[in-house]
Design a protein around this motif. Structure first.
Motif, PDB file in Angstrom:
ATOM      1  N   GLY A   2       0.258  -1.092  -0.132  1.00 53.13           N
ATOM      2  CA  GLY A   2       0.168  -0.207   0.285  1.00 53.13           C
ATOM      3  C   GLY A   2       0.849   0.914   0.304  1.00 53.13           C
ATOM      4  N   THR A   3       0.273   2.412  -0.312  1.00 51.29           N
ATOM      5  CA  THR A   3       0.779   3.497  -0.399  1.00 51.29           C
ATOM      6  C   THR A   3       0.810   4.833   0.500  1.00 51.29           C
ATOM      7  N   THR A   4      -1.075   4.966   0.491  1.00 50.96           N
ATOM      8  CA  THR A   4      -1.743   5.965   2.374  1.00 50.96           C
ATOM      9  C   THR A   4      -1.205   5.714   2.738  1.00 50.96           C
ATOM     10  N   ARG A   5      -1.070   4.368   3.397  1.00 53.57           N
ATOM     11  CA  ARG A   5      -0.600   4.384   4.254  1.00 53.57           C
ATOM     12  C   ARG A   5      -0.152   3.028   4.482  1.00 53.57           C
ATOM     13  N   PRO A   6       0.801   2.711   4.682  1.00 54.04           N
ATOM     14  CA  PRO A   6       1.786   1.759   4.435  1.00 54.04           C
ATOM     15  C   PRO A   6       0.812   0.490   5.913  1.00 54.04           C
ATOM     16  N   GLN A   7       0.948  -0.696   5.097  1.00 49.55           N
ATOM     17  CA  GLN A   7       0.333  -1.926   5.943  1.00 49.55           C
ATOM     18  C   GLN A   7       1.880  -3.180   5.880  1.00 49.55           C
ATOM     19  N   GLN A   8       1.873  -3.808   6.636  1.00 53.74           N
ATOM     20  CA  GLN A   8       3.093  -5.514   6.463  1.00 53.74           C
ATOM     21  C   GLN A   8       2.331  -6.348   6.060  1.00 53.74           C
ATOM     22  N   GLY A   9       2.694  -7.650   5.325  1.00 54.22           N
ATOM     23  CA  GLY A   9       2.050  -8.529   5.489  1.00 54.22           C
ATOM     24  C   GLY A   9       3.675  -9.836   5.484  1.00 54.22           C
ATOM     25  N   TYR A  10       3.486 -10.765   5.494  1.00 52.16           N
ATOM     26  CA  TYR A  10       5.190 -11.310   5.264  1.00 52.16           C
ATOM     27  C   TYR A  10       4.542 -12.893   4.587  1.00 52.16           C
TER      28      TYR A  10
END
Length: 342
Positions: free
Chosen positions: A190-198
């Motif tokens: 994402g770009t608006t509010r960064p999120q993290q996956g793994y």
């Protein structure tokens, strides 16, 4: 003569002043430039002001990313588990026995079904002690521990050459334990509010025990397995409060009848009924969704499958099991839980 002399003097003076002005102009400009450099005024401070604003922007505190690794994650879930079991002599799969001609379907067969789910609880703990480390290569190292137990009653039948036994209701428990080391590689999404996956991997030990009540007229024995396992995991954020979770694993040599001396030899019957030796293989799969609700609390919903296949060789004690056969066991579980992170 006086008048003529007066006319010449002013003309020469003007030319002299003009020449002096031309020679001194560059020097004055250089002096002014040095003065501005030594004593900065408004225009000279503009670059310094721009530099300060840029430094201030780089140094400000960033908002933590959604899904960033945490030290601890606790999951307490309600579970509903369904179990299916079948055993067939002389074949490599339960379905293969049913496709045989009727005159070749010889020997005792077992079928177990649980139309009512085994209701219980599951507790999982994830520990990532280096989650806040500056090294991105180390923050994904951790440990996963889990325990699950469910209770229910099920219908059991035994079919042999003498016919089919009456359907009998049997009480049973389903118990599982997990201890695995894990490693996760986190990525931004994402770009608006960064999120993290793994994406990650797990390896360790698991147990699965299905215990049925002991009775003279109970034709079914339980299964007790202790085995190593490996798995891969994927977690992808879809929205700020919803992420998709999936995993798949291999259950390595999950033979039944471990530690027969633990209950006076009863677990040895899990093999001796069907043959003299057994080789086993299994797999697991999971698909679910999770997310944050408020503060450190969140939710998780998951559907899990675990399948075991046991191939027996040699002669067993049951009728028709002279050349071994096969047993298949499948657990289907629905987990709905509350999570807490730190």
């Amino acid at each position: 003569m006086t008048t003529t002399g007066s006319a010449r003097v002013p003309s020469g003076l003007l030319w002299t002043l003009a020449l002096v002005g031309a020679l001194t102009a560059p020097t004055a400009a250089a002096s002014e430039s040095r003065a501005l450099t030594s004593f900065p005024s408004g225009p000279a401070r503009a670059p310094a002001s721009l530099s300060l604003r840029l430094d201030s922007g780089n140094g400000k505190r960033m908002e933590p990313e959604v899904g960033a690794p945490t030290w601890l994650r606790l999951n307490l879930a309600l579970t509903a588990t369904w179990r299916r079991y079948c055993a067939r002599p002389g074949v490599e799969g339960c379905g293969a026995f049913e496709r045989l001609p009727e005159d070749e379907q010889v020997g005792d067969t077992s079928d177990f079904s649980s139309p009512r789910p085994y209701l219980g609880l599951a507790l999982e703990l994830e520990v990532l002690p280096l989650a806040r480390s500056d090294s991105s290569a180390l923050r994904g190292l951790g440990l996963q521990l889990g325990a699950q137990r469910g209770y229910s009653s099920s219908d059991v039948t035994l079919t042999g050459d003498g016919g089919q036994t009456p359907v009998r209701e049997v009480s049973a428990t389903d118990t599982a334990f997990t201890a695995q080391a894990l490693y996760r590689f986190y990525f931004r999404f994402g770009t608006t509010r960064p999120q993290q996956g793994y994406v990650g991997a797990r390896a360790g030990l698991q147990t699965r025990a299905f215990d049925v009540e002991e009775a003279v007229d109970n034709p079914l024995t339980g299964t007790h397995r202790v085995f190593p396992s490996v798995a891969v995991d994927l977690s992808v954020p879809l929205f700020s409060s919803v992420r998709l979770d999936a995993s798949g694993g291999l259950l390595l040599s999950p033979k039944p009848g471990r530690s027969p001396e633990a209950d006076g030899g009863r677990r040895a019957q899990e093999i001796s009924d069907f043959g003299t030796s057994v080789s086993s293989f299994g797999w697991s799969a999971e698909l679910g969704a999770s997310g944050d609700v408020w503060g450190p609390f969140g939710y998780e919903v998951a559907f899990r499958l675990a399948h075991f296949r046991d191939r027996f060789s040699g002669a067993g004690t049951r009728t028709g099991w002279t050349q071994g056969g096969v047993a298949e066991e499948t657990y289907s579980s629905l987990h709905v839980g509350l999570t807490a992170t730190y």
